[in-house]
Design a protein around this motif. Structure first.
Motif, mmCIF file in Angstrom:
data_model
loop_
_atom_site.group_PDB
_atom_site.id
_atom_site.type_symbol
_atom_site.label_atom_id
_atom_site.label_comp_id
_atom_site.label_asym_id
_atom_site.label_seq_id
_atom_site.Cartn_x
_atom_site.Cartn_y
_atom_site.Cartn_z
ATOM 1 N N TYR A 138 29.853 14.033 -14.728
ATOM 2 C CA TYR A 138 30.963 13.775 -13.804
ATOM 3 C C TYR A 138 32.299 14.063 -14.475
ATOM 4 C CZ TYR A 138 34.302 11.335 -10.846
ATOM 5 O OH TYR A 138 35.380 11.037 -10.064
ATOM 6 N N GLU A 166 37.014 7.644 -2.684
ATOM 7 C CA GLU A 166 36.410 7.593 -4.004
ATOM 8 C C GLU A 166 37.513 7.358 -5.032
ATOM 9 O OE1 GLU A 166 34.071 11.055 -4.810
ATOM 10 O OE2 GLU A 166 32.400 10.389 -3.543
ATOM 11 N N ILE A 187 38.583 5.832 -9.108
ATOM 12 C CA ILE A 187 38.024 5.798 -10.462
ATOM 13 C C ILE A 187 38.712 4.748 -11.320
ATOM 14 C CG2 ILE A 187 37.360 8.233 -10.383
ATOM 15 C CD1 ILE A 187 39.738 8.796 -12.290
ATOM 16 N N LEU A 211 30.112 14.501 -9.106
ATOM 17 C CA LEU A 211 29.534 13.157 -9.086
ATOM 18 C C LEU A 211 28.080 13.222 -8.642
ATOM 19 C CD1 LEU A 211 29.948 10.069 -9.370
ATOM 20 C CD2 LEU A 211 30.568 10.046 -6.943
ATOM 21 N N PRO A 228 35.422 16.012 -7.680
ATOM 22 C CA PRO A 228 34.495 15.064 -7.041
ATOM 23 C C PRO A 228 33.112 15.633 -6.793
ATOM 24 C CG PRO A 228 36.212 15.772 -5.512
ATOM 25 C CD PRO A 228 36.624 16.247 -6.863
ATOM 26 N N THR A 276 41.921 8.591 -8.454
ATOM 27 C CA THR A 276 41.023 9.048 -7.407
ATOM 28 C C THR A 276 40.066 10.085 -7.967
ATOM 29 O OG1 THR A 276 42.349 10.922 -6.628
ATOM 30 C CG2 THR A 276 42.912 8.739 -5.750
ATOM 31 N N SER A 277 38.923 10.199 -7.350
ATOM 32 C CA SER A 277 37.948 11.187 -7.795
ATOM 33 C C SER A 277 38.500 12.593 -7.659
ATOM 34 C CB SER A 277 36.659 11.038 -6.984
ATOM 35 O OG SER A 277 35.642 11.872 -7.485
ATOM 36 N N VAL A 311 28.801 3.149 -9.626
ATOM 37 C CA VAL A 311 29.693 3.206 -8.484
ATOM 38 C C VAL A 311 29.435 1.945 -7.662
ATOM 39 C CG1 VAL A 311 30.359 4.468 -6.396
ATOM 40 C CG2 VAL A 311 29.594 5.731 -8.428
ATOM 41 N N ILE A 320 34.353 4.143 -9.022
ATOM 42 C CA ILE A 320 33.550 4.801 -10.053
ATOM 43 C C ILE A 320 34.072 4.364 -11.419
ATOM 44 C CG2 ILE A 320 32.774 7.031 -10.944
ATOM 45 C CD1 ILE A 320 33.725 8.186 -8.139
ATOM 46 N N PRO A 364 36.357 13.641 -13.640
ATOM 47 C CA PRO A 364 37.417 13.197 -12.729
ATOM 48 C C PRO A 364 38.322 14.364 -12.344
ATOM 49 C CG PRO A 364 37.210 11.706 -14.598
ATOM 50 C CD PRO A 364 36.350 12.888 -14.910
#
Length: 642
Positions: free
Chosen positions: A572, A497, A499, A580, A577, A516-517, A607, A543, A574
């Motif tokens: 959400y 995942e 971002i 989400l 995760p 990254t998430s 996404v 994302i 960051p």
């Protein structure tokens, strides 16, 4: 809060997103618009020896802004479309290899501009490969094991940097440029990247593998043992690739100056389609490199040259780390008000009433194009417009399973499309088709286009008689002997995942970022977080937290788009995760995206999931192909490991 048109100069502007009013420094350059000239006589002064007098020197980044050339004073659809020449390979130098040498040089070139007062041609200083902008086209045969009838050879190119030591365009020396000396020194650094190529890491054009004229200096990833010779496998199917500069911190400037060209791979399947009459013959296959630019009144390239200023005091904040003097600041996006195709402003192509194949490339820095072919016909005293249908037959990485009939085409920066249009749709000789654009900037919710400038791209005039000695092509049921195999996730290989985010740097400027998430936004210099193992297939879920669509490009691979899905942007976070929350059902890609891709549009609030196979070891990069984002600092390395 996103503010558009924060800085505008004529219709050329750059945009700031994600900043509060307290962070915003507003500069407006008011220019008087001259009346539109309906007809032009272009005069080019060329001495008897064939040389062209160069334009005045380029403008210093801190000089007073010079007036810009008004696009409404320029001719449209009178300059013939230029077709980049195709290079011939040296097949003798290295047995079993197609060898080329391409130098990067500065030159003067006519881009179709005229002085609106005198009508004389304005000559523009540009950069190019092989003495031209765009650079010459390289054509290669596929070396894939599936290409057995007429197998090809790998390509080697000696790329040399013969550019001046001072940059043609305003340089932001506050950026991280992969240099040992702070302040983006040396100014002129280059490294070529074959966009869409399945390439070994050493020849991929890593942004920190830059080199200077004579290879006297190189970046942290530069390998002097290569002597500037890059190796391209060509072990992939027929596709329209392109080469361009990829230097850390100056890609936006080097490509804008002119460092880009086409690279086509041919294979047995494409030859079969040609021989069966299912594709237009080579004489009717034309590459179209689409870019936007702005110009000063003397014809020289304009790129924003304002320093970033304190919103309260007005004092410059973007200062050179070595001299302490103000320098031009990087801008979040740049949108020019002139459209160029193959290096000419609003060109025209005279065509026969038959099918043509166009290899479309969006090579702009930031601009998206939502394109249509609009037929313009006079009926009595009225002008009638009709939107023509055409067939898309290919994507970034090759042919689709079957042709898709459509009336529109959307391309983000870096994306390509292979299309066939039948000009026999025009009722009679003399019809004119305008290739138009209706994409907002930034895409998708920014400023509307100007229908008289950046809303028009080029024209096609159906004035040539049909050459009956070359049969017209016919539409096949299928474009491939077997359909594209769908990639599948591998058991035990977790998905990732990632971002797309926006932050603020220490000066208060927008800083687009990847991340990254699990960890949130990351800088280029942060440790590598994506390490796919060799010969594995991974799903990446990207994302998008920003208000813009980003064309996300991955080096090394051709991937497949699995689906897109909305998510709850309000909940959400960051770095967390588990927050989400996906909304609704995933939406599979439409037929125009159901092929091999290396660049995907990641839309705001969505996404997008892509799947790719990794089969070469080494360090590569993934990034947003809005070049202003890529340079600062929406790019991250990934490494394929054992």
């Amino acid at each position: 809060m996103r503010i558009n048109n924060a800085f505008s100069n004529n219709n050329s502007n750059w945009h700031i997103g994600g900043l509060t009013m307290a962070k915003m420094s507003l500069i407006f350059a008011a220019l008087m618009m001259t009346a539109c000239i309906e007809s032009f006589t272009v005069t080019v002064d060329e001495p008897s020896d064939g040389t062209i007098t160069p334009p005045p020197e380029n403008h210093n980044p801190v000089d007073t802004i010079s007036p810009l050339l008004d696009p409404l004073t320029q001719p449209k659809f009178v300059n013939p479309l230029t077709i980049p020449k195709v290079l011939s390979a040296d097949k003798q130098k290295i047995p079993g290899v197609d060898y080329y040498e391409l130098a990067m040089t500065q030159m003067q070139q006519y881009l179709g501009l005229v002085d609106p007062v005198t009508g004389r041609a304005l000559i523009t200083t540009v950069w190019g490969y092989g003495g031209s902008y765009p650079g010459p086209t390289i054509e290669a045969r596929s070396t894939s094991f599936e290409n057995k009838v007429n197998p090809g050879s790998p390509v080697q190119v000696l790329w040399t940097n013969e550019l001046p030591v001072t940059h043609l365009l305003p340089l932001d020396t506050t950026l991280g440029c992969g240099t040992v000396i702070p302040g983006c020194r040396p100014e002129v650094r280059t490294v070529p990247h074959l966009h869409g190529g399945h390439t070994d890491a050493a020849s991929d054009g890593h942004p920190e593998a830059w080199f200077t004229p004579g290879f006297t200096q190189g970046g942290p990833k530069f390998d002097p043992s290569m002597n500037g010779v890059y190796h391209y496998r060509n072990d992939q199917e027929a596709a329209g690739l392109w080469y361009h500069d990829h230097t850390m911190g100056t890609t936006r400037l080097n490509v804008y100056a002119g460092l880009a060209g086409f690279y086509f791979i041919r294979d047995d399947n494409e030859e079969f389609l040609l021989n069966m009459g299912y594709l237009p013959q080579r004489a009717y296959e034309i590459p179209l490199m689409i870019q936007d630019r702005s110009f000063y009144k003397d014809g020289s390239l304009y790129y924003p040259n304002e320093s970033f200023k304190d919103p309260v005091t007005g004092q410059p904040l973007s200062l050179d780390p070595l001299t302490g003097q103000p320098v031009a600041s990087v801008v979040p996006e740049f949108f020019g008000d002139f459209i160029l195709v193959n290096g000419k402003t609003w060109p025209v192509l005279e065509v026969e009433p038959r099918k043509y194949r166009f290899r479309m490339l969006n090579a702009s820095n930031s601009r998206f194009y939502a394109m249509e072919f609009n037929l313009e016909k006079m009926t009595g005293a009225a002008t009638v417009y009709r939107n023509l249908s055409f067939f898309q037959i290919g994507t970034d990485g090759g042919l689709l399973n079957a042709a898709v009939e459509t009336k529109s085409l959307l391309l983000g920066p870096g994306e390509r499309a292979d299309i066939v249009i039948d000009f026999a749709q025009v009722d009679a000789l003399g019809g004119t088709i305008i290739l138009t654009n209706d994409a907002r900037s930034p895409f998708p919710m920014g400023d509307s286009i100007d229908p008289q400038t950046n809303g028009q791209m080029m024209a096609f005039k159906v004035v040539k008689p049909l050459n009956i000695s070359i049969p017209d092509s016919k539409q096949p049921q299928s474009l491939r002997p077997v359909n594209i195999p769908l990639l599948r996730a591998m058991p035990g290989v977790p998905g990732r995942e990632l971002i797309l985010a926006e932050g603020i740097d220490e000066l208060g400027r927008l800083k687009p970022l990847l991340g990254t998430s699990a960890m949130g936004p990351l800088n280029w210099s942060d440790p590598i977080t994506e390490t796919p193992r060799i010969n594995t297939t991974e799903i990446w879920s990207i994302i998008n937290l920003t208000p813009d669509t980003h064309p996300v490009h991955k080096h090394l691979v051709q991937f497949q788009i699995m689906d897109r899905q909305r998510f709850d942007t309000a909940t959400y976070v960051p770095g967390r995760p588990e927050t989400l929350q996906l909304l609704g059902l995933p939406i599979p890609p439409g037929p125009q995206e159901s092929g091999w891709k290396d660049t995907v549009r990641a839309n705001p609030g969505e996404v997008v999931r892509i799947i790719a196979h990794y089969d070469l070891l080494g360090e590569y990069v993934w990034h947003c192909h809005i070049l202003e984002h890529e340079d600062y600092e929406m790019m991250r390395p990934f490494e394929v490991i054992m």
